[in-house]
Write a protein that holds these residues in place. Structure first.
Motif, short mmCIF file in Angstrom:
data_model
loop_
_atom_site.label_atom_id
_atom_site.label_comp_id
_atom_site.label_asym_id
_atom_site.label_seq_id
_atom_site.Cartn_x
_atom_site.Cartn_y
_atom_site.Cartn_z
N ASN A 37 0.79 -1.23 0.00
CA ASN A 37 0.00 0.00 0.00
C ASN A 37 0.82 1.27 0.00
OD1 ASN A 37 -3.06 -0.54 0.08
ND2 ASN A 37 -2.22 -2.09 1.46
N GLY A 38 2.12 1.16 -0.25
CA GLY A 38 2.92 2.32 -0.61
C GLY A 38 3.51 3.15 0.50
N GLY A 212 0.19 5.24 14.22
CA GLY A 212 -0.29 3.89 14.43
C GLY A 212 -1.40 3.46 13.49
N CYS A 213 -2.28 4.39 13.12
CA CYS A 213 -3.41 4.04 12.24
C CYS A 213 -2.96 3.53 10.88
CB CYS A 213 -4.34 5.24 12.07
SG CYS A 213 -5.34 5.60 13.52
N ALA A 217 -4.83 1.48 7.99
CA ALA A 217 -5.37 2.49 7.06
C ALA A 217 -4.27 3.05 6.17
CB ALA A 217 -6.05 3.60 7.83
N ALA A 218 -3.31 2.21 5.80
CA ALA A 218 -2.19 2.67 4.98
C ALA A 218 -2.63 3.36 3.70
CB ALA A 218 -1.25 1.50 4.68
N PRO A 219 -3.62 2.83 2.94
CA PRO A 219 -4.00 3.50 1.69
C PRO A 219 -4.49 4.92 1.92
CG PRO A 219 -4.96 1.30 1.81
CD PRO A 219 -4.39 1.59 3.15
N ASP A 223 -2.42 8.18 0.50
CA ASP A 223 -3.11 9.11 -0.42
C ASP A 223 -3.16 10.52 0.17
OD1 ASP A 223 -3.49 7.24 -2.36
OD2 ASP A 223 -5.58 6.79 -1.84
N LEU A 224 -3.35 10.62 1.46
CA LEU A 224 -3.33 11.92 2.13
C LEU A 224 -2.02 12.65 1.85
CD1 LEU A 224 -4.79 13.74 4.42
CD2 LEU A 224 -3.24 12.56 5.99
N TYR A 225 -0.92 11.97 2.10
CA TYR A 225 0.42 12.56 1.90
C TYR A 225 0.65 12.89 0.42
CZ TYR A 225 5.52 12.89 1.68
OH TYR A 225 6.80 13.30 1.43
#
Length: 299
Positions: A37-38, A212-213, A217-219, A223-225
């Motif tokens: 997930n990057g 930690g999330c 919630a990696a995707p 995407d946020l970053y």
């Protein structure tokens, strides 16, 4: 050389079997999920990695496993935190020996320390290894707060101190680190430990987050970053609101590790056992977490 520690970096949970032993297959599954997930690097044996519930032998075993299994796919940071400077040095030297890309050194906890004592602690670690060191400031747990002026003093003296995870609910503290330390070393990484401060840290000129999330919630966080770095601010705000909803899991009255492991169990499919004295999530709150995760399309 550009610092490789930026973006979204998960403090990787340590997955255990129900008997409390380390679940090696579960840890592989989580690592693969995060890489797929990057995320930009992986930080093992941090606070939510339950390093305080691991023996020193287990910490070495887990560190070696992590470096070997990641196998160069991403930079690996190994936590060397300890109340004992000698033990922190020992763990840092071991991490360097096995090929870790960096260590993260949390402030000692239990005894209140002054700035001279904190300086000597980190100085002794820096003098004993050559690989990069990321300072880890989390005063709400350790009772110690690294001042921006102390951080600057360390960075001026030790070129292998290259960043900080600043887990503090103070925008001013993060701003002052960025203002003082990046003026001395523009490549110094300033990373927040709170999802709520991702917008603040990036807008102030910081480098990303270790939160930690990201374990489940990696995707969303990647995407946020990415949307911030590509100036897609409308999309960034959309994902920032999703992160706000994700953080509602911390309002359930459970331990941070318990809710993180429950959410990770539901999304990634790993075991949710937490080592004592911390307890896992209640069944009632597990259902609430399930509802939250479904509302933001993580399930």
């Amino acid at each position: 050389m550009q610092n490789k520690f930026y973006g979204i970096i998960p403090p990787v949970l340590t997955i255990f079997n129900d008997d409390g032993s380390i679940d090696w297959d579960g840890n592989k599954k989580l690592i693969d999920y995060l890489i797929k997930n990057g995320v930009n690097a992986l930080f093992f044996e941090g606070s939510v990695g339950e390093f305080t519930q691991l023996s020193l032998d287990e910490r070495r075993e887990l560190a070696k496993f992590a470096v070997d299994y990641v196998d160069g796919r991403l930079p690996v940071i190994i936590g060397c935190g300890s109340c004992s400077t000698y033990e922190a040095i020992d763990m840092a030297k071991y991490a360097e020996k096995i090929g870790a890309d960096a260590v993260a050194a949390v402030t000692p906890y239990y005894w209140p320390l002054n700035d001279r004592e904190l300086y000597e602690h980190f100085a002794n670690i820096a003098l004993n290894i050559e690989i990069p060191i990321i300072l880890y400031n989390i005063p709400m747990i350790t009772g110690q707060n690294l001042s921006p002026s102390l951080i600057l003093k360390l960075v001026k003296k030790f070129p292998n101190i290259i960043g900080i995870k600043d887990t503090i609910d103070s925008v001013a503290h993060m701003r002052n680190i960025i203002t003082l330390v990046k003026q001395e070393n523009p490549d110094f990484s300033v990373l927040t430990g709170f999802d709520d401060h991702v917008l603040n840290i990036l807008a102030l000129g910081g480098d990303g987050a270790i939160t930690g999330c990201c374990n489940f919630a990696a995707p969303v966080l990647v995407d946020l970053y990415t949307n911030f770095k590509t100036a897609k601010y409308d999309e960034f705000i959309k994902y920032y609101h999703i992160v706000r909803n994700i953080n509602s899991i911390f309002d359930l009255g459970e331990s941070i590790i318990g809710v993180l492991k429950e959410a990770c169990s539901q999304v990634v499919g790993v075991n949710n056992f937490v080592r004592p004295p911390i307890l896992g999530c209640s069944k009632e709150n597990a259902k609430k977490i399930n509802k939250i995760l479904k509302s933001i399309n993580l399930l």
